[in-house]
Design a protein around this motif. Sequence first.
Motif, mmCIF file in Angstrom:
data_model
loop_
_atom_site.group_PDB
_atom_site.id
_atom_site.type_symbol
_atom_site.label_atom_id
_atom_site.label_comp_id
_atom_site.label_asym_id
_atom_site.label_seq_id
_atom_site.Cartn_x
_atom_site.Cartn_y
_atom_site.Cartn_z
ATOM 1 N N UNK A 154 23.135 9.984 10.301
ATOM 2 C CA UNK A 154 23.755 8.666 10.175
ATOM 3 C C UNK A 154 23.022 7.613 11.020
ATOM 4 N N UNK A 155 22.470 8.016 12.160
ATOM 5 C CA UNK A 155 21.738 7.079 13.018
ATOM 6 C C UNK A 155 20.468 6.594 12.318
ATOM 7 N N UNK A 156 19.796 7.503 11.614
ATOM 8 C CA UNK A 156 18.599 7.113 10.854
ATOM 9 C C UNK A 156 18.978 6.129 9.752
ATOM 10 N N UNK A 157 20.065 6.452 9.037
ATOM 11 C CA UNK A 157 20.505 5.581 7.945
ATOM 12 C C UNK A 157 20.857 4.199 8.481
ATOM 13 N N UNK A 158 21.560 4.152 9.627
ATOM 14 C CA UNK A 158 21.935 2.869 10.226
ATOM 15 C C UNK A 158 20.706 2.088 10.677
ATOM 16 N N UNK A 159 19.737 2.765 11.287
ATOM 17 C CA UNK A 159 18.497 2.095 11.719
ATOM 18 C C UNK A 159 17.749 1.538 10.508
ATOM 19 N N UNK A 160 17.742 2.297 9.403
ATOM 20 C CA UNK A 160 17.101 1.833 8.172
ATOM 21 C C UNK A 160 17.782 0.593 7.626
ATOM 22 N N UNK A 161 19.126 0.606 7.605
ATOM 23 C CA UNK A 161 19.879 -0.572 7.111
ATOM 24 C C UNK A 161 19.619 -1.798 7.990
ATOM 25 N N UNK A 162 19.615 -1.583 9.310
ATOM 26 C CA UNK A 162 19.370 -2.695 10.229
ATOM 27 C C UNK A 162 17.964 -3.272 10.034
ATOM 28 N N UNK A 163 16.981 -2.402 9.863
ATOM 29 C CA UNK A 163 15.604 -2.867 9.665
ATOM 30 C C UNK A 163 15.471 -3.615 8.333
ATOM 31 N N UNK B 91 0.816 -1.214 0.000
ATOM 32 C CA UNK B 91 0.000 0.000 0.000
ATOM 33 C C UNK B 91 0.851 1.267 0.000
ATOM 34 N N UNK B 92 2.154 1.117 -0.108
ATOM 35 C CA UNK B 92 3.047 2.277 -0.067
ATOM 36 C C UNK B 92 2.991 3.017 -1.400
ATOM 37 N N UNK B 93 2.892 4.318 -1.308
ATOM 38 C CA UNK B 93 2.857 5.161 -2.513
ATOM 39 C C UNK B 93 4.277 5.629 -2.833
ATOM 40 N N UNK B 94 4.470 6.169 -4.027
ATOM 41 C CA UNK B 94 5.787 6.749 -4.335
ATOM 42 C C UNK B 94 6.179 7.836 -3.329
ATOM 43 N N UNK B 95 5.192 8.579 -2.841
ATOM 44 C CA UNK B 95 5.478 9.618 -1.844
ATOM 45 C C UNK B 95 5.979 8.986 -0.549
ATOM 46 N N UNK B 96 5.407 7.838 -0.165
ATOM 47 C CA UNK B 96 5.877 7.136 1.031
ATOM 48 C C UNK B 96 7.329 6.705 0.856
ATOM 49 N N UNK B 97 7.673 6.223 -0.324
ATOM 50 C CA UNK B 97 9.043 5.779 -0.573
ATOM 51 C C UNK B 97 10.022 6.954 -0.514
ATOM 52 N N UNK B 98 9.585 8.089 -1.044
ATOM 53 C CA UNK B 98 10.436 9.285 -0.987
ATOM 54 C C UNK B 98 10.627 9.739 0.458
ATOM 55 N N UNK B 99 9.535 9.725 1.245
ATOM 56 C CA UNK B 99 9.641 10.128 2.646
ATOM 57 C C UNK B 99 10.574 9.196 3.411
ATOM 58 N N UNK B 100 10.547 7.890 3.071
ATOM 59 C CA UNK B 100 11.459 6.950 3.721
ATOM 60 C C UNK B 100 12.907 7.303 3.370
ATOM 61 N N UNK B 101 13.163 7.605 2.113
ATOM 62 C CA UNK B 101 14.530 7.973 1.713
ATOM 63 C C UNK B 101 14.969 9.238 2.458
ATOM 64 N N UNK B 102 14.077 10.219 2.560
ATOM 65 C CA UNK B 102 14.417 11.449 3.303
ATOM 66 C C UNK B 102 14.644 11.138 4.781
ATOM 67 N N UNK B 103 13.823 10.234 5.355
ATOM 68 C CA UNK B 103 13.977 9.850 6.767
ATOM 69 C C UNK B 103 15.359 9.230 6.979
ATOM 70 N N UNK B 104 15.779 8.378 6.058
ATOM 71 C CA UNK B 104 17.098 7.733 6.175
ATOM 72 C C UNK B 104 18.231 8.752 6.090
ATOM 73 N N UNK B 105 18.001 9.886 5.408
ATOM 74 C CA UNK B 105 19.043 10.891 5.227
ATOM 75 C C UNK B 105 19.080 11.935 6.346
#
Length: 151
Positions: A42-51, A25-39
């Motif tokens: 560095x802690x966000x990026x690491x949490x994203x990689x771990x997940x 159910x994820x939209x392209x906007x959701x995917x973009x927001x996830x990429x921005x969240x990861x950026x």
Amino acid sequence: MPSPQPICNLSDDALDWQVLLHSGHASPADRERYQRWCQLSPAHAEAGREAEGLWEEIGHAPISQGQATVPEPRSKRRWAMSIAASLVLLIVGYSGWQQMPVWLADYRTAIGEQQRVTLADGSQVTLNSASALSVAFSARERRVRLQAGEA
């Protein structure tokens, strides 16, 4: 929807993102927001990689090129339907093989039908209900074979 939280909740947020991105159910906007969240850090990026790594370990597809992909589930129902179809084909095939001589018989009657048949040499045979008879005449012999039923 996940949002930036204190560092102690980054792992939970990253897992929430994985669930959303793999939900179908994820939209392209959701995917973009996830990429921005990861950026965000560095802690966000690491949490994203771990997940993402955890998601892969439990048997789900990784996020590739910012697109969530959901693997096609191996449905037990599909497997059961395949087995059932195979069994039906096996039973029908076996039944057909068993009934082949009846289908190929020279004379046959249906259930409830009786028939008197005059053969090529002038002899007569009466077939009872659900019967089948094969006949083979040659110069040397007369072969009459009851395939099913009564004659």
